[in-house]
Design a protein around this motif. Sequence first.
Motif, PDB file in Angstrom:
ATOM      1  N   PHE A 325     -64.404 -22.945 -99.268  1.00  0.00           N
ATOM      2  CA  PHE A 325     -63.922 -23.425 -97.965  1.00  0.00           C
ATOM      3  C   PHE A 325     -64.874 -24.431 -97.310  1.00  0.00           C
ATOM      4  CE2 PHE A 325     -61.646 -19.350 -98.302  1.00  0.00           C
ATOM      5  CZ  PHE A 325     -60.355 -19.778 -98.049  1.00  0.00           C
ATOM      6  N   GLU A 326     -65.923 -24.761 -97.981  1.00  0.00           N
ATOM      7  CA  GLU A 326     -66.911 -25.654 -97.380  1.00  0.00           C
ATOM      8  C   GLU A 326     -66.317 -27.026 -97.045  1.00  0.00           C
ATOM      9  OE1 GLU A 326     -71.630 -26.632 -98.050  1.00  0.00           O
ATOM     10  OE2 GLU A 326     -70.415 -25.912 -99.727  1.00  0.00           O
ATOM     11  N   TYR A 327     -65.464 -27.541 -97.894  1.00  0.00           N
ATOM     12  CA  TYR A 327     -64.873 -28.860 -97.650  1.00  0.00           C
ATOM     13  C   TYR A 327     -63.913 -28.820 -96.460  1.00  0.00           C
ATOM     14  CZ  TYR A 327     -66.826 -30.013-102.197  1.00  0.00           C
ATOM     15  OH  TYR A 327     -67.687 -30.209-103.238  1.00  0.00           O
ATOM     16  N   LEU A 328     -63.163 -27.728 -96.300  1.00  0.00           N
ATOM     17  CA  LEU A 328     -62.280 -27.626 -95.135  1.00  0.00           C
ATOM     18  C   LEU A 328     -63.109 -27.554 -93.854  1.00  0.00           C
ATOM     19  CD1 LEU A 328     -59.610 -25.020 -96.351  1.00  0.00           C
ATOM     20  CD2 LEU A 328     -59.307 -27.470 -96.030  1.00  0.00           C
ATOM     21  N   ALA A 329     -64.230 -26.863 -93.907  1.00  0.00           N
ATOM     22  CA  ALA A 329     -65.091 -26.772 -92.726  1.00  0.00           C
ATOM     23  C   ALA A 329     -65.713 -28.134 -92.397  1.00  0.00           C
ATOM     24  CB  ALA A 329     -66.180 -25.729 -92.956  1.00  0.00           C
ATOM     25  N   PHE A 336     -71.343 -23.326 -92.082  1.00  0.00           N
ATOM     26  CA  PHE A 336     -71.444 -21.885 -92.329  1.00  0.00           C
ATOM     27  C   PHE A 336     -72.904 -21.452 -92.212  1.00  0.00           C
ATOM     28  CE2 PHE A 336     -67.476 -22.769 -94.690  1.00  0.00           C
ATOM     29  CZ  PHE A 336     -66.675 -21.802 -94.112  1.00  0.00           C
ATOM     30  N   ILE A 337     -73.151 -20.404 -91.450  1.00  0.00           N
ATOM     31  CA  ILE A 337     -74.476 -19.793 -91.337  1.00  0.00           C
ATOM     32  C   ILE A 337     -74.376 -18.394 -91.957  1.00  0.00           C
ATOM     33  CG2 ILE A 337     -76.269 -18.969 -89.783  1.00  0.00           C
ATOM     34  CD1 ILE A 337     -75.425 -21.094 -87.812  1.00  0.00           C
ATOM     35  N   ALA A 364     -61.050 -18.673 -88.660  1.00  0.00           N
ATOM     36  CA  ALA A 364     -62.191 -19.254 -87.934  1.00  0.00           C
ATOM     37  C   ALA A 364     -62.167 -20.779 -87.984  1.00  0.00           C
ATOM     38  CB  ALA A 364     -63.493 -18.715 -88.524  1.00  0.00           C
ATOM     39  N   ILE A 365     -61.797 -21.333 -89.126  1.00  0.00           N
ATOM     40  CA  ILE A 365     -61.731 -22.801 -89.249  1.00  0.00           C
ATOM     41  C   ILE A 365     -60.602 -23.370 -88.402  1.00  0.00           C
ATOM     42  CG2 ILE A 365     -61.295 -24.704 -90.848  1.00  0.00           C
ATOM     43  CD1 ILE A 365     -62.689 -23.046 -93.019  1.00  0.00           C
ATOM     44  N   ASP A 366     -59.426 -22.744 -88.460  1.00  0.00           N
ATOM     45  CA  ASP A 366     -58.256 -23.277 -87.754  1.00  0.00           C
ATOM     46  C   ASP A 366     -58.411 -23.183 -86.244  1.00  0.00           C
ATOM     47  OD1 ASP A 366     -57.052 -23.964 -90.094  1.00  0.00           O
ATOM     48  OD2 ASP A 366     -55.764 -22.186 -90.195  1.00  0.00           O
ATOM     49  N   ASN A 373     -70.452 -23.600 -85.294  1.00  0.00           N
ATOM     50  CA  ASN A 373     -70.803 -22.891 -86.518  1.00  0.00           C
ATOM     51  C   ASN A 373     -69.903 -21.673 -86.741  1.00  0.00           C
ATOM     52  OD1 ASN A 373     -72.966 -24.680 -86.942  1.00  0.00           O
ATOM     53  ND2 ASN A 373     -74.322 -23.422 -85.644  1.00  0.00           N
ATOM     54  N   ILE A 374     -69.803 -21.294 -88.009  1.00  0.00           N
ATOM     55  CA  ILE A 374     -69.140 -20.045 -88.402  1.00  0.00           C
ATOM     56  C   ILE A 374     -70.202 -19.177 -89.069  1.00  0.00           C
ATOM     57  CG2 ILE A 374     -67.360 -18.957 -89.809  1.00  0.00           C
ATOM     58  CD1 ILE A 374     -65.793 -21.575 -89.631  1.00  0.00           C
TER      59      ILE A 374
END
Length: 457
Positions: A325-329, A336-337, A364-366, A373-374
């Motif tokens: 999911f890093e690219y979507l974030a 991401f932490i 969390a992203i949406d 940060n997430i």
Amino acid sequence: MKNLLRNLSLTTRLSIAFSVICCIVFFGIGLLSFHNMQHLFAKQRDQNLIARVERIEIFLQDQKSFQILVQHPRLYENMLGKEDNLLILRSQHQTLIEINPLKVHIPDIAESKNITFLNNQSEFATTRLAYKTVFFNQQYYQLIAGTQLDEAQSTLDQYLWKLILYSLLGIVMASLLGRWVGLYLLKSLNNLIEQTHKIKGTQPHQRIEAKSITVEVEQLRSAMNDMLDKIQINYDQLARFSEDIAHELRTPLNNLMGQTQIMLMQSRSQQELEQLLYSHLEEYERLSKMIDNMLFIARSEDSDYIIEKENIDLSNLILELVQYFEYLAEDRRMTFILELEKGIQIYGNPDLLKRALSNLIINAIDYGIEGQNIAISTKSTKDHFDIQVLTTNIFINKQHLDHLFERFYQIDSSRHSKAKTGGLGLSIVKSIMLLHSGEASAYNNDKGIVFSLKFKY
């Protein structure tokens, strides 16, 4: 017999049970009392015979008294005062005294230096005998005393009939009293039954108000009210679910119908028709995904539903999802932490756990704020471990927290279609946690909203 008991009221059953108990108790006490009375009569009779034998021994010590007794046995018979008493003094050669008015048969008696007891017959005995071998005048004599059993038996028979009569009277009185007490004690239960009958489905908020002085009935009333509260909650959830599912299904269907009607108003080119089909396909995929999710939730709630489990390294599983999911974030400038404890092992289904965590990360992203940060962390204790997903600077009102994991529940009343799970993402998370004997929860802290997954060891 069982069918007959089923048709009886609880009061009648209690009365019958109390009557049976009274029968057992009264007759048990009566039999014990009768047995003790028998023992008392036998002991008293034997003591009287011992006293009689000892008195004769005293006479034998006085030669003059003995001679008078031998010459005039009627004197002692008058002293006995009853015709059913017996006294015999005899040697090996002759009988010196024989007071036996009823001509009782005397069995063969062996020598005994101590007073010994014997019945005249082994069966159907009529006389109780006490005998002893005594020595005087340089010779051994056999002294026999006896008394009839009929008088004692007659007294015992009268006592037995009185015991039976009094026991029957006691049973009747106890049964009537037990019936009255049962009616009094179950009065509150009957009132509870009447109030329960008055509760109708058209008044879901109606409760049993009348309290009882009986502790058990009051506990039952409280339990029934708690059950009605749970039914009310489930009823409200079902009503809200029906409304939500109708809305969720109506939206794509309206889209399909509206687009189709517009396209049918006039001739369309092939390109326009292809675009319509692609649009329809998206709606179909959305409907199909929603149905699949609902079927999964329904299956997971079945107690017979079994999943395959294995040991999973939690840190590796979370790192794998974060990389995915890093690219979507990054598209929303989110980072991401991670605060992960190493060595935590989960015994579960890897695909389902990935699905649960994926839903939380997508959520969390949406719904998170761009550039925030997430935070994903794991924490272990003695009896459980948690996975926490924090969406920074996003807070949810307390009134919504308890409903977030319900199906189709949305905080935004506009019901936008931003979610990728058809409004069932958090419900799926809850179902997956139930399959793993865990629980899902949400709460606010000073940094934002936290979704927590708690697993037990």
